[in-house]
Design an enzyme around this catalytic site. Sequence first.
Site, mmCIF file in Angstrom:
data_model
loop_
_atom_site.group_PDB
_atom_site.id
_atom_site.type_symbol
_atom_site.label_atom_id
_atom_site.label_comp_id
_atom_site.label_asym_id
_atom_site.label_seq_id
_atom_site.Cartn_x
_atom_site.Cartn_y
_atom_site.Cartn_z
ATOM 1 N N ASN A 10 0.820 -1.140 -0.017
ATOM 2 C CA ASN A 10 -0.085 0.017 -0.033
ATOM 3 C C ASN A 10 0.979 1.364 0.093
ATOM 4 O O ASN A 10 1.465 1.532 1.111
ATOM 5 C CB ASN A 10 -0.647 0.083 1.337
ATOM 6 N N TRP A 11 1.038 2.026 -1.185
ATOM 7 C CA TRP A 11 2.053 2.991 -1.431
ATOM 8 C C TRP A 11 1.554 4.170 -0.520
ATOM 9 O O TRP A 11 2.251 5.389 -0.842
ATOM 10 C CB TRP A 11 2.392 3.134 -2.721
ATOM 11 N N LYS A 12 0.222 4.159 -0.428
ATOM 12 C CA LYS A 12 -0.558 5.614 0.255
ATOM 13 C C LYS A 12 -0.141 6.701 -0.775
ATOM 14 O O LYS A 12 -0.019 6.546 -1.855
ATOM 15 C CB LYS A 12 0.066 5.605 1.545
ATOM 16 N N HIS A 94 -9.836 0.731 4.753
ATOM 17 C CA HIS A 94 -8.556 1.008 5.338
ATOM 18 C C HIS A 94 -8.834 2.005 6.637
ATOM 19 O O HIS A 94 -9.553 3.151 6.448
ATOM 20 C CB HIS A 94 -7.543 1.540 4.553
ATOM 21 N N GLU A 96 -7.016 4.473 7.397
ATOM 22 C CA GLU A 96 -7.025 5.805 7.507
ATOM 23 C C GLU A 96 -8.106 6.583 6.504
ATOM 24 O O GLU A 96 -8.420 7.600 6.694
ATOM 25 C CB GLU A 96 -5.614 6.015 6.365
ATOM 26 N N GLU A 166 -5.536 -5.096 10.405
ATOM 27 C CA GLU A 166 -4.364 -4.268 10.861
ATOM 28 C C GLU A 166 -4.886 -3.482 11.845
ATOM 29 O O GLU A 166 -5.581 -2.486 11.840
ATOM 30 C CB GLU A 166 -4.316 -3.219 9.468
ATOM 31 N N GLY A 172 2.206 2.192 10.871
ATOM 32 C CA GLY A 172 3.043 3.372 10.768
ATOM 33 C C GLY A 172 3.790 3.846 11.973
ATOM 34 O O GLY A 172 4.312 4.804 12.220
ATOM 35 N N SER A 212 3.208 -2.025 10.590
ATOM 36 C CA SER A 212 4.580 -2.189 10.785
ATOM 37 C C SER A 212 5.259 -3.594 10.609
ATOM 38 O O SER A 212 6.077 -3.942 11.248
ATOM 39 C CB SER A 212 4.933 -1.716 12.221
ATOM 40 N N GLY A 233 2.850 -1.072 4.259
ATOM 41 C CA GLY A 233 2.762 0.240 4.156
ATOM 42 C C GLY A 233 4.386 0.663 3.752
ATOM 43 O O GLY A 233 4.734 0.547 2.678
ATOM 44 N N GLY A 234 4.801 1.271 4.811
ATOM 45 C CA GLY A 234 6.145 1.859 4.758
ATOM 46 C C GLY A 234 7.142 1.033 4.080
ATOM 47 O O GLY A 234 7.897 1.482 3.165
HETATM 48 P P1 PGA Z 1 2.696 0.281 7.787
HETATM 49 O O1 PGA Z 1 1.338 0.427 6.989
HETATM 50 O O2 PGA Z 1 3.159 -1.057 7.167
HETATM 51 O O3 PGA Z 1 3.274 1.479 7.007
HETATM 52 O O4 PGA Z 1 2.419 0.329 9.309
HETATM 53 C C1 PGA Z 1 0.298 -0.511 6.681
HETATM 54 C C2 PGA Z 1 -0.894 -0.361 6.065
HETATM 55 O O5 PGA Z 1 -1.538 1.218 6.640
HETATM 56 O O6 PGA Z 1 -1.631 -1.010 5.399
#
Ligand code: PGA
Length: 249
Positions: A10-12, A94, A96, A166, A172, A212, A233-234
């Site tokens: 997930n490149w956000k 998600h 967010e 998640e 994050g 994470s 994500g990251g």
């Molecule tokens: P993260 O994000 O790996 O940076 O914690 C995961 C996500 O939001 O899908």
Amino acid sequence: MTRKKIVAGNWKMNLQLNDAIQLIDEIVDNSKDLSAVELMVFPPALFLLEIAKIKNQLTVGTQNFYPKESGAFTGEISITQIKKCGASHVLIGHSERREIFHESEELIKQKVDAAISHEIGIVFCCGEPLHIRENETQSSYVKQQLIDSLFHLSDAEIQTCVIAYEPIWAIGTGRTASVDEAEEMHCAIRSWITEFYSSEIANSISILYGGSCNASNAKELFSCQNVDGGLIGGASLQAESFITIARSF
Ligand code: PGA
């Protein structure tokens, strides 16, 4: 039955177009032998056409869409638009989107129905905030998210979905769920699928862990019986860590 192993990036709202093209090129080049794992990427929608052109064996999706066919919805994109630009999957629910953009269970359910009716694969995200975990009510919280927006699907429809657990306190933050915390929730999710559908269906649905997850902890997390991969994500923004995660089964 063997469930599909999946690692999804997930490149956000990260990367510029040239970085995104370089990243997908590197992932494609370094994953040609990885036939046992499905790799998915969710770039910013603006890059979809370019990424879809060079995706090769990867699955490409979008992080968002609006569940109406067309019309006066300034700033939004429809599922037909993303499909025609090369997306086969979408992230829905998600945290967010739920927290920052106040997406309701009802909107999330409408997105699920729109994706199903357009035969777009769903990665359905669920997970509890920190205060719910501290109250130890995470099970009923996550179960309710699934009941509200996903478990109305038919037997055939639910089997096209992937679920991503998640915990919000792990996204994050660098704080990952422990192996026991992840396995306990994944096992519970599978038991609720059995309750609402059947054990055959529960055993066929991939449940990913997100929050994470990185090149150092993926092996431990993926060794859990009920963890079928990760939503990253990251650590998905660099080909090397993403590929290391994909090789962690
Ligand atoms: P993260 O994000 O790996 O940076 O914690 C995961 C996500 O939001 O899908």
